[in-house]
Design an enzyme around this catalytic site. Structure first.
Site, short mmCIF file in Angstrom:
data_model
loop_
_atom_site.label_atom_id
_atom_site.label_comp_id
_atom_site.label_asym_id
_atom_site.label_seq_id
_atom_site.Cartn_x
_atom_site.Cartn_y
_atom_site.Cartn_z
N ASN A 132 44.55 32.42 36.81
CA ASN A 132 43.55 31.76 35.99
C ASN A 132 42.97 30.54 36.71
O ASN A 132 43.64 29.91 37.52
CB ASN A 132 44.15 31.34 34.64
CG ASN A 132 44.66 32.55 33.86
OD1 ASN A 132 44.24 33.68 34.11
ND2 ASN A 132 45.57 32.32 32.93
N HIS B 146 43.65 31.97 42.55
CA HIS B 146 42.22 32.25 42.58
C HIS B 146 41.37 30.99 42.46
O HIS B 146 40.22 31.05 42.08
CB HIS B 146 41.87 33.25 41.46
CG HIS B 146 42.49 34.59 41.67
ND1 HIS B 146 42.59 35.55 40.69
CD2 HIS B 146 43.08 35.15 42.77
CE1 HIS B 146 43.18 36.64 41.16
NE2 HIS B 146 43.51 36.41 42.42
C1 BV8 Z 1 41.33 39.76 49.06
C2 BV8 Z 1 37.28 35.04 40.49
C3 BV8 Z 1 41.24 40.04 51.41
C4 BV8 Z 1 37.78 33.84 39.77
C5 BV8 Z 1 38.55 37.08 40.64
C6 BV8 Z 1 44.73 46.14 47.43
C7 BV8 Z 1 44.53 47.21 46.61
C8 BV8 Z 1 43.32 47.38 45.92
C9 BV8 Z 1 42.29 46.44 46.07
C10 BV8 Z 1 42.49 45.37 46.87
C11 BV8 Z 1 43.70 45.21 47.56
N1 BV8 Z 1 43.60 44.05 48.28
C12 BV8 Z 1 42.40 43.49 48.08
C13 BV8 Z 1 41.70 44.27 47.22
C14 BV8 Z 1 40.32 44.01 46.76
C15 BV8 Z 1 40.29 43.10 45.52
C16 BV8 Z 1 40.94 43.78 44.35
O1 BV8 Z 1 42.09 43.50 44.03
N2 BV8 Z 1 40.19 44.64 43.69
C17 BV8 Z 1 40.73 45.31 42.51
C18 BV8 Z 1 39.87 44.99 41.29
C19 BV8 Z 1 40.75 46.81 42.79
N3 BV8 Z 1 40.95 41.84 45.82
C20 BV8 Z 1 40.25 40.87 46.43
O2 BV8 Z 1 39.12 41.00 46.81
C21 BV8 Z 1 40.99 39.56 46.67
N4 BV8 Z 1 40.74 39.14 48.03
O3 BV8 Z 1 42.22 40.53 48.95
O4 BV8 Z 1 40.76 39.38 50.24
C22 BV8 Z 1 40.91 39.17 52.56
C23 BV8 Z 1 41.94 38.76 53.40
C24 BV8 Z 1 41.62 37.96 54.49
C25 BV8 Z 1 40.30 37.56 54.72
C26 BV8 Z 1 39.29 37.96 53.85
C27 BV8 Z 1 39.58 38.77 52.76
C28 BV8 Z 1 40.43 38.47 45.74
C29 BV8 Z 1 40.89 38.70 44.34
C30 BV8 Z 1 40.39 37.57 43.40
C31 BV8 Z 1 39.06 37.94 42.84
N5 BV8 Z 1 38.61 36.91 41.92
N6 BV8 Z 1 37.86 36.22 39.88
C32 BV8 Z 1 37.29 33.91 38.36
O5 BV8 Z 1 36.07 34.07 38.16
O6 BV8 Z 1 38.13 33.80 37.45
S1 BV8 Z 1 39.34 38.38 39.92
C33 BV8 Z 1 39.61 38.21 38.27
O7 BV8 Z 1 40.64 39.15 37.97
C34 BV8 Z 1 40.14 36.87 37.84
O8 BV8 Z 1 40.48 36.01 38.88
C35 BV8 Z 1 41.42 37.26 37.09
O9 BV8 Z 1 42.34 36.25 37.14
C36 BV8 Z 1 41.84 38.43 37.87
C37 BV8 Z 1 42.90 39.29 37.25
O10 BV8 Z 1 42.51 39.61 35.93
P1 BV8 Z 1 43.54 39.27 34.76
O11 BV8 Z 1 43.85 37.83 34.83
O12 BV8 Z 1 44.68 40.21 34.83
O13 BV8 Z 1 42.64 39.53 33.49
P2 BV8 Z 1 42.27 40.95 32.84
O14 BV8 Z 1 41.17 40.71 31.88
O15 BV8 Z 1 42.11 41.96 33.92
O16 BV8 Z 1 43.59 41.36 32.03
C38 BV8 Z 1 43.99 40.59 30.91
C39 BV8 Z 1 45.28 41.21 30.40
O17 BV8 Z 1 45.77 40.40 29.33
C40 BV8 Z 1 45.10 42.61 29.83
O18 BV8 Z 1 46.12 43.45 30.34
C41 BV8 Z 1 45.28 42.43 28.31
O19 BV8 Z 1 45.93 43.54 27.73
C42 BV8 Z 1 46.16 41.22 28.25
N7 BV8 Z 1 46.01 40.38 27.05
C43 BV8 Z 1 44.92 40.22 26.25
N8 BV8 Z 1 45.21 39.32 25.27
C44 BV8 Z 1 46.49 38.91 25.49
C45 BV8 Z 1 47.00 39.58 26.62
N9 BV8 Z 1 48.24 39.39 27.09
C46 BV8 Z 1 49.01 38.51 26.41
N10 BV8 Z 1 48.61 37.82 25.33
C47 BV8 Z 1 47.35 38.01 24.83
N11 BV8 Z 1 46.95 37.31 23.72
#
Ligand code: BV8
Ligand code: ZN
Length: 262
Positions: free
Chosen positions: A119, A136
């Site tokens: 977050n 992040h």
């Molecule tokens: C990188 C910006 C390399 C900030 C965000 C390996 C495998 C596959 C893909 C990749 C990999 N390695 C890299 C990748 C690519 C990519 C990636 O992961 N893609 C995915 C989508 C397939 N990763 C990247 O690009 C990362 N960089 O690896 O760079 C590199 C190395 C060297 C040099 C150059 C490059 C960068 C990743 C960060 C991206 N930035 N956002 C912002 O705006 O906030 S991502 C975004 O998703 C946010 O940061 C967020 O934090 C993050 C994760 O999401 P969650 O926090 O999990 O939120 P989400 O909505 O998804 O889920 C919420 C959950 O809560 C749900 O499950 C829900 O059920 C639950 N929930 C709901 N209410 C409640 C609850 N739980 C409890 N209580 C509740 N009340």
């Protein structure tokens, strides 16, 4: 590896009475714990902040590639800056919820506590967590794309232009990690070391879809940590959980806290 315990809402009488599930109780008896918490946007949902991948989340309305990538900022900087400025205003207007406060209560209660967050809303700090590792980045900071100067987001929003400009003339950007950008090396290295040494790894409110953050869960599970997943829904990494608390983090973290840090 201890058996996986898939739990929905079946609260045993013992649990309702406050004692932990047997597998967790057994782990607690082994002595002082190194604890790691990994949080995601779901932890801040109870504070009124939108998540990303829920039905009412950011990515239901926008495409990540249009808002959370360097390319998006290069092609439509005013749209990206406007989105982050709106999220900054929402985050500063929000308050930490019972889940953030419970995690802050865990400071100094264990052999070690490492709070790792995806977050960018700053709510862990406002709840009292001393040094959350912000994988992040943070909405509360901006930085200059030319001279690298950092400044508070509140100050950046008073600078001229959209997006605002630094004194050096460079364009300011939110100090967050976009897709395709590297995570802060020190924060990720510290989080990785803590996950590899964790006795108890608590995952609260993340869809476990974004890497390398989600990979920390696999590191901890492989190293033998007891993994607790707190999420109303299952995730791709739910099979790694020894215990799932299927509810809101605002309620389930205090419940877990009554077991691990009474
Ligand atoms: C990188 C910006 C390399 C900030 C965000 C390996 C495998 C596959 C893909 C990749 C990999 N390695 C890299 C990748 C690519 C990519 C990636 O992961 N893609 C995915 C989508 C397939 N990763 C990247 O690009 C990362 N960089 O690896 O760079 C590199 C190395 C060297 C040099 C150059 C490059 C960068 C990743 C960060 C991206 N930035 N956002 C912002 O705006 O906030 S991502 C975004 O998703 C946010 O940061 C967020 O934090 C993050 C994760 O999401 P969650 O926090 O999990 O939120 P989400 O909505 O998804 O889920 C919420 C959950 O809560 C749900 O499950 C829900 O059920 C639950 N929930 C709901 N209410 C409640 C609850 N739980 C409890 N209580 C509740 N009340
Ligand atoms: Zn500058």
């Amino acid at each position: 590896m201890s058996e996986r315990v898939e739990r929905q809402n079946d609260r045993s009488v013992a649990e309702e009475a406050g004692s932990p599930p047997p597998q967790l109780a057994a782990r607690l008896q082994r002595g002082p714990l190194h604890v790691v918490v990994l949080s995601g946007a779901g932890l801040s949902a109870a504070s009124g902040l939108a998540t990303f991948r829920d039905a009412d989340g950011h990515w239901a309305r926008y495409r990540p590639q249009d808002l959370a990538t360097p390319e998006a900022f290069a092609t439509r900087p005013e749209v990206v800056w406007g989105w982050y400025a709106a999220r900054f205003r929402a985050a500063t207007a929000a308050a930490p919820n019972a889940g953030h406060l419970e995690i802050a209560r865990w400071e100094d209660r264990f052999a070690s506590l490492t709070v790792v967050t995806q977050n960018v809303d700053g709510l862990h700090q406002r709840a009292g967590s001393r040094e959350p590792l912000e994988l992040h980045g943070s909405l509360l900071r901006a930085r200059c794309t030319r001279c690298g100067r950092y400044l508070a987001m509140a100050e950046a929003m008073t600078c001229p232009g959209t997006p605002p400009c630094c004194d050096c003339g460079g364009r300011l950007r939110p100090d967050v990690v976009w897709f395709g950008e590297a995570l802060p090396y020190d924060a990720l290295a510290r989080a990785d070391r803590a996950a590899a040494a964790a006795d108890l790894f608590v995952v609260a409110g993340t869809s476990a879809e974004v890497y390398p953050a989600a990979g920390l869960i696999e590191v901890a599970a492989r190293a033998g940590a007891f993994v607790v997943e707190i999420n109303p829904r299952t995730t791709p990494l739910s099979p790694l959980a020894n215990l799932r608390l299927a509810g809101s983090a605002a309620e389930e973290l205090p419940r877990l806290g009554r077991w691990i840090a009474p």
